[in-house]
Motif scaffolding. Structure first.
Motif, mmCIF file in Angstrom:
data_model
loop_
_atom_site.group_PDB
_atom_site.id
_atom_site.type_symbol
_atom_site.label_atom_id
_atom_site.label_comp_id
_atom_site.label_asym_id
_atom_site.label_seq_id
_atom_site.Cartn_x
_atom_site.Cartn_y
_atom_site.Cartn_z
ATOM 1 N N SER A 1 -29.898 34.152 -20.409
ATOM 2 C CA SER A 1 -29.074 34.483 -21.564
ATOM 3 C C SER A 1 -28.899 35.988 -21.776
ATOM 4 C CB SER A 1 -29.676 33.840 -22.807
ATOM 5 O OG SER A 1 -31.081 33.975 -22.794
ATOM 6 N N SER B 1 -29.694 28.276 -21.267
ATOM 7 C CA SER B 1 -30.701 27.931 -22.278
ATOM 8 C C SER B 1 -31.332 29.234 -22.749
ATOM 9 C CB SER B 1 -31.774 27.037 -21.660
ATOM 10 O OG SER B 1 -32.925 27.047 -22.472
ATOM 11 N N GLU C 1 -39.898 26.604 -11.509
ATOM 12 C CA GLU C 1 -38.935 25.518 -11.276
ATOM 13 C C GLU C 1 -37.960 25.829 -10.147
ATOM 14 O OE1 GLU C 1 -38.485 27.733 -13.596
ATOM 15 O OE2 GLU C 1 -36.424 28.302 -13.177
ATOM 16 N N ARG D 1 -39.287 23.895 -29.735
ATOM 17 C CA ARG D 1 -39.110 24.486 -28.415
ATOM 18 C C ARG D 1 -39.587 23.532 -27.324
ATOM 19 N NH1 ARG D 1 -42.252 29.704 -26.917
ATOM 20 N NH2 ARG D 1 -41.623 30.062 -24.761
ATOM 21 N N GLY E 1 -41.295 28.987 -15.559
ATOM 22 C CA GLY E 1 -41.933 29.387 -14.312
ATOM 23 C C GLY E 1 -42.069 28.335 -13.242
ATOM 24 N N ASP F 1 -33.162 26.864 -27.397
ATOM 25 C CA ASP F 1 -34.475 26.255 -27.252
ATOM 26 C C ASP F 1 -35.395 26.714 -28.388
ATOM 27 O OD1 ASP F 1 -36.605 24.868 -26.243
ATOM 28 O OD2 ASP F 1 -37.130 26.385 -24.741
ATOM 29 N N ARG G 1 -37.035 42.270 -17.465
ATOM 30 C CA ARG G 1 -37.902 42.831 -18.501
ATOM 31 C C ARG G 1 -39.304 43.065 -17.968
ATOM 32 N NH1 ARG G 1 -35.878 38.982 -23.398
ATOM 33 N NH2 ARG G 1 -36.263 37.280 -21.941
HETATM 34 C C1 UD2 Z 1 -36.874 34.095 -14.326
HETATM 35 C C2 UD2 Z 1 -35.515 33.572 -13.860
HETATM 36 C C3 UD2 Z 1 -35.151 32.361 -14.688
HETATM 37 C C4 UD2 Z 1 -36.202 31.289 -14.517
HETATM 38 C C5 UD2 Z 1 -37.568 31.874 -14.889
HETATM 39 C C6 UD2 Z 1 -38.723 30.985 -14.523
HETATM 40 C C7 UD2 Z 1 -34.191 35.380 -12.938
HETATM 41 C C8 UD2 Z 1 -33.114 36.350 -13.142
HETATM 42 N N1 UD2 Z 1 -34.506 34.612 -13.996
HETATM 43 O O1 UD2 Z 1 -36.742 34.414 -15.688
HETATM 44 O O2 UD2 Z 1 -33.872 31.881 -14.291
HETATM 45 O O3 UD2 Z 1 -36.196 30.814 -13.206
HETATM 46 O O4 UD2 Z 1 -37.833 33.076 -14.171
HETATM 47 O O5 UD2 Z 1 -38.726 29.800 -15.180
HETATM 48 O O6 UD2 Z 1 -34.753 35.294 -11.886
HETATM 49 N N2 UD2 Z 1 -36.086 30.499 -22.121
HETATM 50 C C9 UD2 Z 1 -35.910 29.295 -22.783
HETATM 51 N N3 UD2 Z 1 -37.014 28.654 -23.283
HETATM 52 C C10 UD2 Z 1 -38.297 29.148 -23.132
HETATM 53 C C11 UD2 Z 1 -38.449 30.351 -22.421
HETATM 54 C C12 UD2 Z 1 -37.331 31.007 -21.917
HETATM 55 O O7 UD2 Z 1 -34.792 28.819 -22.928
HETATM 56 O O8 UD2 Z 1 -39.235 28.533 -23.603
HETATM 57 C C13 UD2 Z 1 -34.904 31.191 -21.552
HETATM 58 C C14 UD2 Z 1 -34.805 32.682 -21.847
HETATM 59 O O9 UD2 Z 1 -34.203 32.940 -23.074
HETATM 60 C C15 UD2 Z 1 -34.013 33.165 -20.651
HETATM 61 C C16 UD2 Z 1 -34.430 32.229 -19.516
HETATM 62 O O10 UD2 Z 1 -35.043 31.115 -20.150
HETATM 63 O O11 UD2 Z 1 -32.628 33.028 -20.839
HETATM 64 C C17 UD2 Z 1 -35.414 32.864 -18.530
HETATM 65 O O12 UD2 Z 1 -36.485 33.495 -19.187
HETATM 66 P P1 UD2 Z 1 -36.707 35.087 -19.104
HETATM 67 O O13 UD2 Z 1 -35.415 35.736 -18.945
HETATM 68 O O14 UD2 Z 1 -37.545 35.491 -20.246
HETATM 69 O O15 UD2 Z 1 -37.592 35.244 -17.798
HETATM 70 P P2 UD2 Z 1 -37.179 35.804 -16.358
HETATM 71 O O16 UD2 Z 1 -35.984 36.665 -16.392
HETATM 72 O O17 UD2 Z 1 -38.395 36.304 -15.703
#
Ligand code: UD2
Ligand code: MN
Length: 569
Positions: free
Chosen positions: A209, A117, A314, A185, A312, A150, A342
């Protein structure tokens, strides 16, 4: 004679230097423009027949990326655009992983569905994630790829992606491709649940992604999952640096954990006797949110808690639920997946509260990202922490004010899940899986925020420019203090201790690195007062927001400091 020799020598030297300088410039250009990657990828493209997307199609897809400032992606998008679709990555896993033969089930019994997603991902980054996955996963196991947009601002992205990928993989019929777009979204958690609902394979892999799977990533995970049906696994995550996009080796000596405020942490682990760095190891929670689980287990656990919103918590909830209800979690270091970590969120969070809602003002002012995470954490605490949830509220007092008013999004009910799956109480997890949770408060006599007259003691700035002040107790960054039982040290999470420099004419408050046996760092708890052991002076706030030391006066309001949580003596 000697003059012309000199001249020739000078000429020669000059020539060599110019040549060297030119070579240097060319080298810099080659590296900067990603030409090496380009060359490597061309070779790779020829080698890897599975990758059916041509270079011009990649270019066509990527050049339609809308221009956005750096903050929009929080990584170097230009560089990503110029790198090869599929890069050669360094081998980061233990060399014994390459030599091993993995015991795998027949592909018809281990079909994999990958769920991605994304919200506002750069085109090149998303496509690299997908193409790398397809080219490094044995074709027979990669059953389907479910891509959910999304509500991204780049509205043309998904249709274009669908066109390119469908054309590229139609002939071989694999993987099955499913594309779905949320017009509005709905958040990562909703979308991943939706992906799982659309899936038809035996196993699910949830992937961010902006990932690059490394060679041989699947086999070690699949082997573990087929050996033990109660297991869910994570690969070891290799960090990709957001600016240089360089791929680095992750650390095998870390496992996933969380603290009482329900924040994720990497925890150190110690190798057992004869244990190698290549062996799978149990972990309290997954390596972030990248995890693989059988679709059947995921279904039995009722998926991710659908009351959690946007982003966050989950995967922490799933981990707690899994352990308590008969499952296990392992990190498998022979499986490597690169992920861009990031520095900040790349996206906005929809506001959690409207101005009409009756909330404490500070809560109202909380940033949307913080408010969302706090609300999600509260739901997890209320669902699973049982009698220990007071520890969560001690560290996050403002969570008490958050109205849950759970929308009837589904029939998801933790109490029902616990009864259905005969789950253990939370205490079991502390005894068998996360003993560090117990340690986190065993040797403390008080913890959490430290409040005087409605304001909280806070450390601002960074070393060496630290400042001790009083601030709003509801800002999520407000300092959490630990008062240690035996040493009497009052420390922050950064291991800074509140100290008094008694040598100065006027004893001065200061912050210094905590050190054992420092009498200047020893405090005594006298009712609600904090008395410095050596000088016998009390922490005081006589004028608004000005901290100092003064003679202890029982019942002085300005010397009364309350911790969020005080252990009974
Ligand atoms: C961390 C986790 C991710 C998930 C998240 C908490 C790792 C490597 N990644 O993400 O798997 O558990 O924490 O929920 O530990 N996205 C959507 N819709 C939204 C917001 C985000 O689809 O409204 C996607 C985003 O494009 C990305 C993924 O969700 O592919 C995770 O978001 P992130 O990469 O910005 O955050 P990250 O890496 O801290
Ligand atoms: Mn991510």
């Amino acid at each position: 004679m000697s003059g012309s020799l000199h001249r020739r020598l000078r000429c020669c030297l000059l020539g060599i230097m110019t040549l060297l300088a030119m070579q240097f410039v060319i080298l810099v250009l080659v590296v900067r423009l990603g030409l090496i990657d380009e060359l490597i990828s061309r070779r790779l493209l020829l080698q890897q027949q599975q990758l059916s997307l041509h270079q011009h199609e990649w270019q066509d897809f990527v050049t339609h990326t809308p221009d956005q400032p750096h903050a929009f992606y929080q990584y170097n998008r230009q560089l990503s655009d110029n790198l090869a679709a599929v890069r050669l990555l360094p081998t980061t896993r233990h060399e014994s992983c390459n030599r091993r033969r993995y015991a795998l089930p027949h592909a018809s019994l281990a079909k994999l569905s990958v769920v991605i997603s994304f919200h506002n991902e750069a085109r090149s980054m998303l496509l690299r994630t997908i193409l790398t996955l397809i080219s490094r996963t044995p074709q027979e196991y990669l059953h389907e790829l479910i891509v959910i947009d999304d509500g991204s601002e780049d509205v043309g992205l998904l249709a274009s992606l669908e066109r390119h990928l469908t054309a590229a993989y139609a002939e071989r019929g694999r993987p099955r491709l499913i594309f779905s777009r949320n017009l509005n979204r709905k958040g990562l958690i909703w979308s991943r649940n939706e992906g799982a609902r659309l899936a038809s394979g035996h196993y699910l892999l949830f992937l961010d992604s902006h990932c690059e799977v490394n060679d041989g990533w699947l086999e070690p995970l699949l082997e573990r999952l087929t050996l033990n049906s109660r297991l869910a696994v994570s690969p070891l995550l290799d960090p990709i640096e957001p600016e240089t996009l360089s791929y680095m080796a992750g650390n095998e000596l870390l496992k996933g954990g969380f603290d009482w405020s329900l924040h994720f942490h990497w925890l150190p682990r110690v190798l057992a006797d004869k244990e190698t760095l290549a062996q799978p190891y149990t972990s309290p929670v997954f390596a972030g949110g990248i995890l693989m689980i059988s679709r059947e287990s995921f279904r039995k656990l009722h998926g991710f808690n659908p009351h959690l919103e946007i982003w966050g918590g989950e995967s922490i909830e799933l981990a707690i639920k899994l352990w308590l209800c008969g499952g296990q979690i392992e990190i498998v270091p022979c499986s490597r997946i690169g992920h861009i970590f990031r520095a900040a969120h790349a996206f906005e969070f929809p506001p959690q509260y409207d101005q009409e809602q009756e909330l404490e003002q500070e809560l109202q002012q909380l940033g949307s990202a913080q408010a969302t995470y706090l609300r999600n954490s509260k739901i997890i605490a209320e669902s699973w922490l049982d009698e220990y949830k007071y520890l969560f509220y001690a560290l996050k007092p403002s969570a008490r004010e958050i109205p849950l008013n759970l929308r009837p999004v589904s029939t998801y009910d933790p109490a029902q899940i616990k009864a259905e799956l005969k789950c253990q109480p939370f205490d079991w997890l502390m005894r068998h899986v996360s003993p560090e949770l117990r340690l986190q408060h065993a040797n403390l006599s008080a913890l959490g925020t430290l409040r005087n007259a409605g304001r909280c003691l806070h450390v601002a700035g960074t070393v060496p420019q630290l400042q001790l002040l009083l601030t709003s107790c509801h800002s999520l960054q407000v300092t959490q203090w630990h008062l240690h039982h035996e040493s009497g040290q009052l420390s922050t999470e950064q291991r800074l201790c509140l100290a008094v420099d008694a040598a100065a004419k006027q004893p001065q408050l200061s912050l210094e690195p905590c050190r054992a046996g420092q009498t200047g760092q020893h405090w005594l708890r006298r009712n609600t007062q904090l008395q410095h052991a050596r000088t016998h002076l009390c922490l005081d706030n006589p004028l608004k927001d000005q901290l100092l030391l003064s003679r202890c006066r029982p019942h002085a309001v300005s010397q009364s400091f309350q911790f969020a949580l005080e252990m009974e003596a």
